[in-house]
Motif scaffolding. Structure first.
Motif, PDB file in Angstrom:
ATOM      1  N   HIS A 174      10.509  10.831 -16.564  1.00 44.76           N
ATOM      2  CA  HIS A 174      11.632  11.378 -17.636  1.00 44.76           C
ATOM      3  C   HIS A 174      10.873  12.053 -18.408  1.00 44.76           C
ATOM      4  O   HIS A 174       9.775  11.798 -19.130  1.00 44.76           O
ATOM      5  CB  HIS A 174      12.345  10.492 -17.978  1.00 44.76           C
ATOM      6  CG  HIS A 174      14.233  10.987 -18.816  1.00 44.76           C
ATOM      7  ND1 HIS A 174      13.430  11.832 -19.563  1.00 44.76           N
ATOM      8  CD2 HIS A 174      14.760  11.203 -18.128  1.00 44.76           C
ATOM      9  CE1 HIS A 174      14.420  12.042 -20.122  1.00 44.76           C
ATOM     10  NE2 HIS A 174      15.463  12.411 -18.788  1.00 44.76           N
ATOM     11  N   PRO A 175      10.398  13.819 -18.395  1.00 46.97           N
ATOM     12  CA  PRO A 175       9.903  14.049 -19.544  1.00 46.97           C
ATOM     13  C   PRO A 175       9.977  13.879 -20.563  1.00 46.97           C
ATOM     14  O   PRO A 175       9.427  14.570 -20.598  1.00 46.97           O
ATOM     15  CB  PRO A 175      10.255  15.946 -18.608  1.00 46.97           C
ATOM     16  CG  PRO A 175      11.004  15.471 -17.130  1.00 46.97           C
ATOM     17  CD  PRO A 175      11.484  13.656 -16.760  1.00 46.97           C
ATOM     18  N   ALA A 176      11.711  13.865 -21.127  1.00 47.70           N
ATOM     19  CA  ALA A 176      11.948  13.507 -22.634  1.00 47.70           C
ATOM     20  C   ALA A 176      11.011  12.430 -22.771  1.00 47.70           C
ATOM     21  O   ALA A 176      10.410  13.038 -24.467  1.00 47.70           O
ATOM     22  CB  ALA A 176      12.770  13.707 -22.446  1.00 47.70           C
ATOM     23  N   ASP A 177      10.890  11.277 -22.434  1.00 45.66           N
ATOM     24  CA  ASP A 177      10.823  10.510 -22.728  1.00 45.66           C
ATOM     25  C   ASP A 177       9.141   9.875 -22.402  1.00 45.66           C
ATOM     26  O   ASP A 177       8.834   8.832 -23.126  1.00 45.66           O
ATOM     27  CB  ASP A 177      11.301   9.351 -23.828  1.00 45.66           C
ATOM     28  CG  ASP A 177      11.902   8.525 -22.371  1.00 45.66           C
ATOM     29  OD1 ASP A 177      11.535   8.964 -20.941  1.00 45.66           O
ATOM     30  OD2 ASP A 177      12.900   8.061 -22.548  1.00 45.66           O
ATOM     31  N   ASP A 178       8.638  10.191 -21.577  1.00 46.21           N
ATOM     32  CA  ASP A 178       7.496  10.281 -20.744  1.00 46.21           C
ATOM     33  C   ASP A 178       8.128   8.716 -20.258  1.00 46.21           C
ATOM     34  O   ASP A 178       6.400   7.692 -20.186  1.00 46.21           O
ATOM     35  CB  ASP A 178       5.901   9.927 -21.647  1.00 46.21           C
ATOM     36  CG  ASP A 178       5.780  11.688 -21.509  1.00 46.21           C
ATOM     37  OD1 ASP A 178       5.622  12.621 -20.148  1.00 46.21           O
ATOM     38  OD2 ASP A 178       4.912  12.328 -22.686  1.00 46.21           O
ATOM     39  N   THR A 179       8.905   8.040 -20.188  1.00 46.68           N
ATOM     40  CA  THR A 179       8.811   6.308 -19.549  1.00 46.68           C
ATOM     41  C   THR A 179       8.917   6.657 -17.908  1.00 46.68           C
ATOM     42  O   THR A 179       9.184   8.008 -17.527  1.00 46.68           O
ATOM     43  CB  THR A 179      10.206   6.175 -19.660  1.00 46.68           C
ATOM     44  OG1 THR A 179      11.038   6.861 -18.842  1.00 46.68           O
ATOM     45  CG2 THR A 179      10.829   5.990 -20.986  1.00 46.68           C
ATOM     46  N   LEU A 180       7.810   5.632 -17.428  1.00 48.47           N
ATOM     47  CA  LEU A 180       7.873   5.749 -15.791  1.00 48.47           C
ATOM     48  C   LEU A 180       8.455   4.425 -15.193  1.00 48.47           C
ATOM     49  O   LEU A 180       8.869   3.264 -15.624  1.00 48.47           O
ATOM     50  CB  LEU A 180       6.200   5.541 -15.711  1.00 48.47           C
ATOM     51  CG  LEU A 180       5.588   6.726 -15.956  1.00 48.47           C
ATOM     52  CD1 LEU A 180       3.609   5.867 -15.775  1.00 48.47           C
ATOM     53  CD2 LEU A 180       5.897   8.168 -14.846  1.00 48.47           C
ATOM     54  N   CYS A 181       9.127   4.623 -14.072  1.00 49.06           N
ATOM     55  CA  CYS A 181      10.140   3.630 -13.211  1.00 49.06           C
ATOM     56  C   CYS A 181       9.312   3.858 -11.697  1.00 49.06           C
ATOM     57  O   CYS A 181       9.610   5.235 -11.149  1.00 49.06           O
ATOM     58  CB  CYS A 181      11.587   3.809 -13.546  1.00 49.06           C
ATOM     59  SG  CYS A 181      12.500   5.295 -12.917  1.00 49.06           S
ATOM     60  N   PRO A 182       9.262   2.698 -10.994  1.00 53.13           N
ATOM     61  CA  PRO A 182       9.782   2.837 -10.090  1.00 53.13           C
ATOM     62  C   PRO A 182      10.639   3.682  -8.785  1.00 53.13           C
ATOM     63  O   PRO A 182      11.174   3.552  -8.690  1.00 53.13           O
ATOM     64  CB  PRO A 182       8.894   1.261  -9.288  1.00 53.13           C
ATOM     65  CG  PRO A 182       8.431   0.638 -10.608  1.00 53.13           C
ATOM     66  CD  PRO A 182      10.244   1.502 -11.490  1.00 53.13           C
ATOM     67  N   LEU A 183       9.454   4.752  -7.801  1.00 57.58           N
ATOM     68  CA  LEU A 183      10.679   5.432  -7.390  1.00 57.58           C
ATOM     69  C   LEU A 183      10.774   4.816  -5.501  1.00 57.58           C
ATOM     70  O   LEU A 183      11.776   4.079  -5.394  1.00 57.58           O
ATOM     71  CB  LEU A 183      10.195   6.595  -7.186  1.00 57.58           C
ATOM     72  CG  LEU A 183      11.730   7.342  -6.670  1.00 57.58           C
ATOM     73  CD1 LEU A 183      12.981   7.183  -7.602  1.00 57.58           C
ATOM     74  CD2 LEU A 183      10.741   9.569  -6.902  1.00 57.58           C
ATOM     75  N   ALA A 184       9.074   4.823  -5.183  1.00 58.03           N
ATOM     76  CA  ALA A 184       9.312   4.260  -3.676  1.00 58.03           C
ATOM     77  C   ALA A 184       7.450   3.588  -4.225  1.00 58.03           C
ATOM     78  O   ALA A 184       7.541   3.990  -4.869  1.00 58.03           O
ATOM     79  CB  ALA A 184       9.576   5.386  -3.303  1.00 58.03           C
ATOM     80  N   PRO A 185       7.403   2.397  -2.924  1.00 56.02           N
ATOM     81  CA  PRO A 185       6.197   1.905  -2.397  1.00 56.02           C
ATOM     82  C   PRO A 185       4.827   3.055  -2.377  1.00 56.02           C
ATOM     83  O   PRO A 185       3.890   2.929  -2.566  1.00 56.02           O
ATOM     84  CB  PRO A 185       5.893   0.716  -1.545  1.00 56.02           C
ATOM     85  CG  PRO A 185       7.402   1.556  -1.259  1.00 56.02           C
ATOM     86  CD  PRO A 185       8.478   2.100  -1.814  1.00 56.02           C
ATOM     87  N   ASP A 186       5.690   4.125  -1.821  1.00 53.85           N
ATOM     88  CA  ASP A 186       4.411   5.028  -1.270  1.00 53.85           C
ATOM     89  C   ASP A 186       4.791   6.429  -0.824  1.00 53.85           C
ATOM     90  O   ASP A 186       6.593   6.212  -0.553  1.00 53.85           O
ATOM     91  CB  ASP A 186       3.587   4.363  -0.300  1.00 53.85           C
ATOM     92  CG  ASP A 186       3.884   4.119   1.341  1.00 53.85           C
ATOM     93  OD1 ASP A 186       5.347   4.649   1.246  1.00 53.85           O
ATOM     94  OD2 ASP A 186       3.709   2.996   2.131  1.00 53.85           O
ATOM     95  N   VAL A 187       4.230   7.253  -0.666  1.00 56.36           N
ATOM     96  CA  VAL A 187       5.353   9.141   0.401  1.00 56.36           C
ATOM     97  C   VAL A 187       5.729   8.413   1.173  1.00 56.36           C
ATOM     98  O   VAL A 187       6.772   8.933   1.470  1.00 56.36           O
ATOM     99  CB  VAL A 187       3.699  10.213  -0.265  1.00 56.36           C
ATOM    100  CG1 VAL A 187       3.440  10.035  -1.746  1.00 56.36           C
ATOM    101  CG2 VAL A 187       2.721   9.698   0.642  1.00 56.36           C
ATOM    102  N   SER A 188       5.058   8.065   2.294  1.00 54.04           N
ATOM    103  CA  SER A 188       5.823   7.170   3.230  1.00 54.04           C
ATOM    104  C   SER A 188       7.011   7.263   3.641  1.00 54.04           C
ATOM    105  O   SER A 188       8.609   7.906   3.952  1.00 54.04           O
ATOM    106  CB  SER A 188       5.061   7.131   4.344  1.00 54.04           C
ATOM    107  OG  SER A 188       4.843   5.435   3.920  1.00 54.04           O
ATOM    108  N   ALA A 189       7.627   6.117   2.208  1.00 48.48           N
ATOM    109  CA  ALA A 189       8.644   5.644   2.455  1.00 48.48           C
ATOM    110  C   ALA A 189       9.951   6.460   1.414  1.00 48.48           C
ATOM    111  O   ALA A 189      10.633   6.321   1.460  1.00 48.48           O
ATOM    112  CB  ALA A 189       8.521   4.463   1.637  1.00 48.48           C
TER     113      ALA A 189
END
Length: 118
Positions: A86-101
């Motif tokens: 999230h660019p506003a607060d620089d939080t990171l959250c998992p989206l996918a295990p890898d680019v193929s997923a």
């Protein structure tokens, strides 16, 4: 599909399965809710893309594109894990295990949304 060459990868993208997938298969340029940065041929690190990221180790995160809700999609260049930032607060959250997923999920969403898809 947009495929990349080795010259398009930053030096911090060392995860070979990710490099191979981006070279050989690629990612869709636009597959709701994801949009690849069309004006970016070379993939920038988050540190190169954002002049002042508060995310730790932003030089190891490679920006792939953006989600419809405004989150950046980044891949950890060391592990291949795909994260949403999230660019506003620089939080990171998992989206996918890898680019193929990630690519497979986008394909499934496209298929489910197209006429005749189930």
């Amino acid at each position: 599909m947009a495929r990349f060459e080795d010259i398009d990868f930053p030096a911090s993208l060392t995860h070979e399965p990710t490099r191979r997938f981006l070279r050989e298969t690629g990612l869709p340029e636009a597959a709701f809710p994801f949009r690849l940065d069309a004006d970016e041929i070379a993939l920038p690190t988050l540190a190169e893309y954002d002049a002042d990221p508060a995310v730790p180790q932003a030089d190891h995160l490679v920006r792939l594109g953006r989600l419809a809700d405004g989150h950046d999609v980044v891949v950890d260049g060391r592990t291949g894990a795909v994260l949403a930032r999230h660019p506003a607060d620089d939080t990171l959250c998992p989206l996918a295990p890898d680019v193929s997923a990630l690519a497979f999920t986008l394909w499934l969403l496209h298929r489910a949304g197209s006429p005749g898809g189930s």
